[in-house]
Design an enzyme around this catalytic site. Structure first.
Site, PDB file in Angstrom:
ATOM      1  N   PHE A 160       1.355  -1.145  -0.041  1.00 56.63           N
ATOM      2  CA  PHE A 160      -0.210   0.092   0.060  1.00 56.63           C
ATOM      3  C   PHE A 160       0.991   1.205   0.064  1.00 56.63           C
ATOM      4  O   PHE A 160       0.645   2.022  -0.589  1.00 56.63           O
ATOM      5  CB  PHE A 160      -0.806   0.595   0.891  1.00 56.63           C
ATOM      6  CG  PHE A 160      -1.819   1.122   1.408  1.00 56.63           C
ATOM      7  CD1 PHE A 160      -3.113   1.266   0.838  1.00 56.63           C
ATOM      8  CD2 PHE A 160      -1.873   2.618   1.849  1.00 56.63           C
ATOM      9  CE1 PHE A 160      -3.430   2.613   1.100  1.00 56.63           C
ATOM     10  CE2 PHE A 160      -2.388   3.527   1.907  1.00 56.63           C
ATOM     11  CZ  PHE A 160      -3.472   3.582   1.487  1.00 56.63           C
ATOM     12  N   ASP A 161       1.929   1.275   1.487  1.00 52.15           N
ATOM     13  CA  ASP A 161       2.836   2.385   0.821  1.00 52.15           C
ATOM     14  C   ASP A 161       3.515   2.697   0.134  1.00 52.15           C
ATOM     15  O   ASP A 161       3.778   4.018  -0.527  1.00 52.15           O
ATOM     16  CB  ASP A 161       3.987   2.375   1.717  1.00 52.15           C
ATOM     17  CG  ASP A 161       3.441   2.402   3.526  1.00 52.15           C
ATOM     18  OD1 ASP A 161       1.928   2.911   3.776  1.00 52.15           O
ATOM     19  OD2 ASP A 161       4.057   1.985   4.644  1.00 52.15           O
ATOM     20  N   GLU A 173     -31.930   0.982  13.551  1.00 52.87           N
ATOM     21  CA  GLU A 173     -29.849   1.891  12.978  1.00 52.87           C
ATOM     22  C   GLU A 173     -30.148   1.801  14.694  1.00 52.87           C
ATOM     23  O   GLU A 173     -30.586   2.457  15.781  1.00 52.87           O
ATOM     24  CB  GLU A 173     -30.100   2.659  12.454  1.00 52.87           C
ATOM     25  CG  GLU A 173     -30.497   2.377  11.190  1.00 52.87           C
ATOM     26  CD  GLU A 173     -30.042   3.546  10.160  1.00 52.87           C
ATOM     27  OE1 GLU A 173     -29.862   4.999  10.626  1.00 52.87           O
ATOM     28  OE2 GLU A 173     -31.176   4.062   9.131  1.00 52.87           O
ATOM     29  N   LYS A 224     -27.483   4.469  17.207  1.00 55.07           N
ATOM     30  CA  LYS A 224     -28.038   5.487  17.177  1.00 55.07           C
ATOM     31  C   LYS A 224     -26.148   5.955  18.284  1.00 55.07           C
ATOM     32  O   LYS A 224     -26.334   5.877  19.306  1.00 55.07           O
ATOM     33  CB  LYS A 224     -28.590   6.427  18.518  1.00 55.07           C
ATOM     34  CG  LYS A 224     -28.629   7.587  18.095  1.00 55.07           C
ATOM     35  CD  LYS A 224     -30.259   8.348  18.916  1.00 55.07           C
ATOM     36  CE  LYS A 224     -30.434   9.740  19.196  1.00 55.07           C
ATOM     37  NZ  LYS A 224     -29.305  10.570  19.681  1.00 55.07           N
ATOM     38  N   ASP A 259     -22.665   7.660  18.726  1.00 58.63           N
ATOM     39  CA  ASP A 259     -22.923   8.592  19.932  1.00 58.63           C
ATOM     40  C   ASP A 259     -21.334   9.167  19.285  1.00 58.63           C
ATOM     41  O   ASP A 259     -19.836   8.655  20.137  1.00 58.63           O
ATOM     42  CB  ASP A 259     -22.810   8.216  21.511  1.00 58.63           C
ATOM     43  CG  ASP A 259     -22.775   9.081  22.462  1.00 58.63           C
ATOM     44  OD1 ASP A 259     -23.266  10.321  22.039  1.00 58.63           O
ATOM     45  OD2 ASP A 259     -22.551   9.142  23.602  1.00 58.63           O
ATOM     46  N   TYR A 269     -25.501   7.935   7.570  1.00 55.47           N
ATOM     47  CA  TYR A 269     -26.882   7.507   8.365  1.00 55.47           C
ATOM     48  C   TYR A 269     -27.721   7.577   7.816  1.00 55.47           C
ATOM     49  O   TYR A 269     -29.179   7.835   7.573  1.00 55.47           O
ATOM     50  CB  TYR A 269     -27.045   6.578   9.560  1.00 55.47           C
ATOM     51  CG  TYR A 269     -26.707   8.486  10.386  1.00 55.47           C
ATOM     52  CD1 TYR A 269     -27.536   9.433   9.756  1.00 55.47           C
ATOM     53  CD2 TYR A 269     -25.917   8.106  10.847  1.00 55.47           C
ATOM     54  CE1 TYR A 269     -27.147  10.682  10.684  1.00 55.47           C
ATOM     55  CE2 TYR A 269     -25.816   9.733  12.261  1.00 55.47           C
ATOM     56  CZ  TYR A 269     -26.160  10.711  11.754  1.00 55.47           C
ATOM     57  OH  TYR A 269     -26.060  12.163  12.303  1.00 55.47           O
ATOM     58  N   LYS A 295     -32.957   6.233  23.918  1.00 54.66           N
ATOM     59  CA  LYS A 295     -32.455   6.375  24.033  1.00 54.66           C
ATOM     60  C   LYS A 295     -32.105   4.764  25.561  1.00 54.66           C
ATOM     61  O   LYS A 295     -32.934   5.160  25.674  1.00 54.66           O
ATOM     62  CB  LYS A 295     -32.251   7.473  25.297  1.00 54.66           C
ATOM     63  CG  LYS A 295     -32.777   8.795  24.256  1.00 54.66           C
ATOM     64  CD  LYS A 295     -31.024   9.132  23.629  1.00 54.66           C
ATOM     65  CE  LYS A 295     -30.210   9.725  24.555  1.00 54.66           C
ATOM     66  NZ  LYS A 295     -29.792  10.955  23.962  1.00 54.66           N
ATOM     67  N   CYS A 337      -3.106  25.232  45.244  1.00 56.52           N
ATOM     68  CA  CYS A 337      -2.799  23.693  45.074  1.00 56.52           C
ATOM     69  C   CYS A 337      -2.469  23.246  46.208  1.00 56.52           C
ATOM     70  O   CYS A 337      -2.894  23.609  47.521  1.00 56.52           O
ATOM     71  CB  CYS A 337      -0.827  24.062  44.847  1.00 56.52           C
ATOM     72  SG  CYS A 337      -0.487  21.794  44.703  1.00 56.52           S
ATOM     73  N   CYS A 363       0.684  22.142  48.147  1.00 58.09           N
ATOM     74  CA  CYS A 363       1.761  23.100  48.714  1.00 58.09           C
ATOM     75  C   CYS A 363       1.457  24.326  48.161  1.00 58.09           C
ATOM     76  O   CYS A 363       2.475  25.515  48.819  1.00 58.09           O
ATOM     77  CB  CYS A 363       3.425  22.546  46.945  1.00 58.09           C
ATOM     78  SG  CYS A 363       2.151  23.187  45.515  1.00 58.09           S
ATOM     79  N   CYS A 394      -0.588  23.760  39.190  1.00 58.84           N
ATOM     80  CA  CYS A 394      -0.083  24.143  40.030  1.00 58.84           C
ATOM     81  C   CYS A 394       1.269  24.247  39.479  1.00 58.84           C
ATOM     82  O   CYS A 394       1.491  23.750  39.006  1.00 58.84           O
ATOM     83  CB  CYS A 394       0.497  23.223  40.447  1.00 58.84           C
ATOM     84  SG  CYS A 394       1.027  23.347  42.111  1.00 58.84           S
ATOM     85  N   CYS A 424       6.557  20.619  44.667  1.00 59.50           N
ATOM     86  CA  CYS A 424       5.381  20.420  44.490  1.00 59.50           C
ATOM     87  C   CYS A 424       5.004  18.987  44.749  1.00 59.50           C
ATOM     88  O   CYS A 424       5.235  17.689  43.978  1.00 59.50           O
ATOM     89  CB  CYS A 424       4.581  20.904  44.024  1.00 59.50           C
ATOM     90  SG  CYS A 424       2.647  20.019  43.875  1.00 59.50           S
TER      91      CYS A 424
HETATM   92  S1  IVH Z   1     -30.966   9.668  11.473  1.00 57.15           S
HETATM   93  C1  IVH Z   1     -33.855  13.280   9.818  1.00 57.15           C
HETATM   94  N1  IVH Z   1     -29.223   7.634  12.231  1.00 57.15           N
HETATM   95  O1  IVH Z   1     -28.380  11.371  16.631  1.00 57.15           O
HETATM   96  C2  IVH Z   1     -33.469  12.421  10.823  1.00 57.15           C
HETATM   97  N2  IVH Z   1     -29.199  10.027  13.538  1.00 57.15           N
HETATM   98  O2  IVH Z   1     -30.962  13.399  18.141  1.00 57.15           O
HETATM   99  C3  IVH Z   1     -32.100  12.949  11.196  1.00 57.15           C
HETATM  100  N3  IVH Z   1     -27.764  10.037  15.062  1.00 57.15           N
HETATM  101  O3  IVH Z   1     -28.360  14.562  15.132  1.00 57.15           O
HETATM  102  C4  IVH Z   1     -31.068  12.046  12.415  1.00 57.15           C
HETATM  103  N4  IVH Z   1     -27.134   8.426  14.828  1.00 57.15           N
HETATM  104  O4  IVH Z   1     -26.701  13.084  15.364  1.00 57.15           O
HETATM  105  C5  IVH Z   1     -29.664   9.288  12.688  1.00 57.15           C
HETATM  106  N5  IVH Z   1     -29.144   5.772  12.587  1.00 57.15           N
HETATM  107  C6  IVH Z   1     -28.491   7.428  12.945  1.00 57.15           C
HETATM  108  C7  IVH Z   1     -27.795   8.252  14.052  1.00 57.15           C
HETATM  109  C8  IVH Z   1     -28.431   9.426  14.319  1.00 57.15           C
HETATM  110  C9  IVH Z   1     -26.656   8.974  15.786  1.00 57.15           C
HETATM  111  C10 IVH Z   1     -27.512  11.448  16.048  1.00 57.15           C
HETATM  112  C11 IVH Z   1     -27.351  12.088  14.764  1.00 57.15           C
HETATM  113  C12 IVH Z   1     -29.214  13.243  14.477  1.00 57.15           C
HETATM  114  C13 IVH Z   1     -28.640  12.848  16.356  1.00 57.15           C
HETATM  115  C14 IVH Z   1     -30.813  13.127  16.727  1.00 57.15           C
END
Ligand code: IVH
Length: 672
Positions: A37-38, A114, A116, A118, A226, A313, A407, A410, A425, A431
């Site tokens: 690859f390199d 899907e 969510k 984070d 997404y 959630k 602190c 110290c 500090c 210290c």
């Molecule tokens: S769809 C209009 N799908 O959650 C539809 N959002 O609370 C827009 N997020 O702003 C969102 N995983 O930052 C969608 N599988 C997923 C997601 C997702 C994380 C976040 C996204 C969004 C926030 C909404």
């Protein structure tokens, strides 16, 4: 090579490289070695140097970053970045399902579930298959242009893979750090005395807003996509759009499920509520979307969020307890970390007595007071955090909590630099926790590796006035140790022999052990190789320091500050007297990288930048093996001036790649 040939070759190599990036990062299924690859990347870099007019913005060579953005431009989102309604219970989800059913009466419908993710939301725009803009969410209408940083993320295509994409579209996703990448960043931060980052999401968000894109490139961000926005509706379902995005080259996670009723949604949620612990990235819930675009259209939007989607959630496990006190810990570099002492409480299977409060801003935001009833949570992090305060339970007589001004150990007034979250500090040389911390770092495994001395022994030696700084370790005698509490003869012997053995530790590790702020393992190696000995480093000017690869302003200033200090100078002199390794042992191998791992390399001819032995050393330093003649086992020939024609023939016959000195230099330096 004609211009036309160069252009064709550049296009061909770019495509090849991006395919390999895709295989490696998106599919986790590389089909060529890193070395191969390199080599491709190097060929492309060279062609771009020769034909700069064909050095395109979307070239994979641009992924290493290098641009500095002092201030991010604001960009208006073409499609506002909406949020999702949150739900926490089955009942709320059932109500959502009822609203959907009511809006599209007598129709069957499906949900796409899907994870969510984070992380940090971004919108990435493409024109004619090329990435043109990457923006953060901002307030939903206007965000920051972080294109240069987005381009360093290897799972985001700069140029789409297939031809069936719309001329213009935007794709939304979440920029993430895997748990593994996050741990790597934090372990490196600890090595150089920086405060660890709180969690992968904060780290990803901080990284995306960094000014230097080459630092971003090294942090290994990733991005999960997404949602696709196009001018004209080209898909009839959300699932189709995800599948297409996957074909275009985006990293669309596989954890997507079609559900034909809300009960199947519940099953998906229950499954991931436990399975999520096994993922290498954090999720904070499940997103449920109506699959049909036509039905989405009928459902429409509220002011803030779509009515065709909702999030569930996960409940982080929480507990309530009393905040007994807040204590301030002082780290090796003087960074102050506030820690909450709590009345013991059970949470997710363990008894919690302490929680991190990170810094003054967090305390201020929580408006926390001693004796408050606090809500603690265990999320992705191991250490629980305080997420809220129940002010209704607050004692009438309670008073506002004042952050430490001095602190705790110290009593030196604390300082806080504008760009830093933590107080410091400044009494670096007086210290006690800082002094002890420096010794602990000095003896640690990656530094002097004196494993007979741990934190407790350092504490013992320090409180008994046997050592004030790490150079004092070398003056210790067995008899000094014997009258210490619980010190057996054998342990004392081990300590002394461990100290003596450490005199053999190579210079680059001694340099790392000194604990110069911002000088981690890699930087110490670079400094050692460049300057060869401690005196040269101590005498180096700012200009000389910043010519070294990877040494920027911050590190250079820190090195200068360290060696300007009289006490540090004395300590270094003592270490020399005790005969620690204070210069590079060039006969011993220093491993700078594993770029040439498993490669057998033949050098031939004479070179401009190296002696013949010098280039061989370099190969070894990067993990390669040197061979004297070309055979079926040879991976590569580095050809200098006047390479023998016989060798060249043999290389050609055996199909062994031949590269120039310049290509070799790029190969060992690229991306490290
Ligand atoms: S769809 C209009 N799908 O959650 C539809 N959002 O609370 C827009 N997020 O702003 C969102 N995983 O930052 C969608 N599988 C997923 C997601 C997702 C994380 C976040 C996204 C969004 C926030 C909404």
């Amino acid at each position: 090579m004609t211009k036309e040939e160069a252009l064709n070759q550049i296009n061909y190599l770019s495509k090849e490289i991006e395919t390999h990036n895709y295989n490696y990062y998106n599919l986790s299924a590389p089909i060529i070695s890193d070395f191969e690859f390199d080599k491709l990347l190097l060929q492309l870099q060279n062609l771009e140097l020769e034909f700069p007019e064909f050095s395109f913005d979307t070239s994979p060579t641009k992924r290493v970053g290098g641009t500095i953005t002092k201030e991010f431009k604001s960009v208006e989102h073409k499609y506002p970045m909406l949020s999702l309604g949150n739900t926490y219970t089955k009942v709320e989800l059932q109500e959502f399902d009822e609203r959907v059913a009511k809006a599209i009466p007598n129709q069957s419908y499906e949900y796409i579930c899907e994870l969510k993710y984070d992380g940090v939301a971004v919108g990435i725009s493409y024109k004619d298959g090329k990435l043109v803009l990457g923006a953060t969410r901002g307030d939903g209408n206007v965000g920051d242009d972080v294109t240069e940083n987005i381009k360093t993320i290897k799972t985001i295509p700069l140029q789409l893979r297939t031809a069936n994409f719309p001329a213009e579209f935007e794709i939304r996703g979440e920029v993430m750090l895997t748990k593994k990448a996050f741990q790597k960043i934090n372990s490196e931060r600890e090595d150089i005395g920086e405060v660890p980052l709180a969690n992968p999401r904060n780290a990803a968000s901080g990284t995306l807003k960094m000014q230097d894109s080459s630092v971003v490139a090294k942090r290994n961000l990733t991005c999960f996509l997404y949602f696709v926005y196009t001018q004209n509706q080209i898909f009839s379902t959300h699932l189709e759009s995800l599948q297409a995005a996957r074909e275009w080259g985006f990293n669309v996670p596989k954890h997507v499920q079609t559900c034909s009723n809300i009960n199947q949604v519940f099953e998906f949620i229950e499954h991931w509520n436990t399975e999520r612990k096994k993922l290498d990235f954090d999720i904070d819930g499940i997103v449920i979307k109506v699959n049909s675009y036509q039905q989405q259209k009928v459902l429409g939007f509220t002011a803030k969020s779509p009515k065709w989607a909702i999030s569930y959630k996960f409940k982080a496990e929480q507990a309530r307890t009393k905040l007994v006190s807040i204590e301030f810990q002082v780290g090796r570099t003087g960074a102050i970390t506030p820690v909450a002492n709590l009345a013991p409480v059970k949470l997710a299977g363990t008894t919690v007595k302490r929680a991190s409060l990170h810094n003054a801003d967090i305390i201020e935001a929580l408006e926390i007071r001693i004796n408050d009833e606090v809500i603690i949570e265990k999320g992705g992090e191991i250490i629980p955090k305080i997420v809220g305060v129940d002010k209704s339970k607050r004692d009438l007589l309670s008073v506002e909590f004042k952050y430490a001004t001095h602190c705790p150990i110290c009593h030196t007034p604390l300082e806080r630099k504008e760009e830093e979250a933590n107080h410091f500090c400044p009494n670096e040389l007086g210290c006690p926790p800082q002094l002890k911390g420096k010794i602990v770092h000095f003896v640690s495994r990656k530094a002097m590796n004196i494993d007979s001395i741990g934190e407790e022994t350092v504490e013992l030696l320090f409180t008994n006035n046997l050592v004030k700084n790490y150079s004092d370790l070398y003056a210790l005698k067995k008899e000094d140790l014997l009258h210490l509490e619980r010190m057996a003869e054998k342990s004392a012997e081990n300590i002394i022999s461990g100290i003596n053995l450490s005199k053999l530790i190579p210079f680059e590790r001694v340099l790392f052990a000194l604990g110069i702020r911002h000088v981690g393992e890699t930087v110490a190696k670079k400094l050692a190789v460049h300057f060869k000995n401690i005196d040269a480093i101590a005498a180096a000017s700012y200009e000389q320091l910043i010519t070294v690869e990877e040494i920027g302003e911050k590190i250079a200033l820190s090195v200068i500050k360290f060696f300007e200090n009289d006490l540090n100078k004395q300590i270094v002199e003592k270490l020399k007297e005790y005969e620690l390794q204070m210069q590079l042992d060039e006969s011993k191998t220093i491993i700078l990288s594993d770029k040439l791992k498993d490669k057998t390399i033949v050098v031939s001819g004479s070179f401009t930048n190296f002696s013949r032995d010098g280039i061989k050393d370099e190969i070894i330093k990067h993990g390669g093996k040197v061979a004297s003649s070309i055979s079926g086992n040879t991976s590569l020939v580095v050809a200098g001036d006047k390479m023998g024609p016989e060798k060249l023939k043999k290389a050609e016959k055996l199909n062994v790649a031949v590269i120039s000195e310049e290509e070799f230099i790029k190969l060992i330096n690229y991306g490290t």
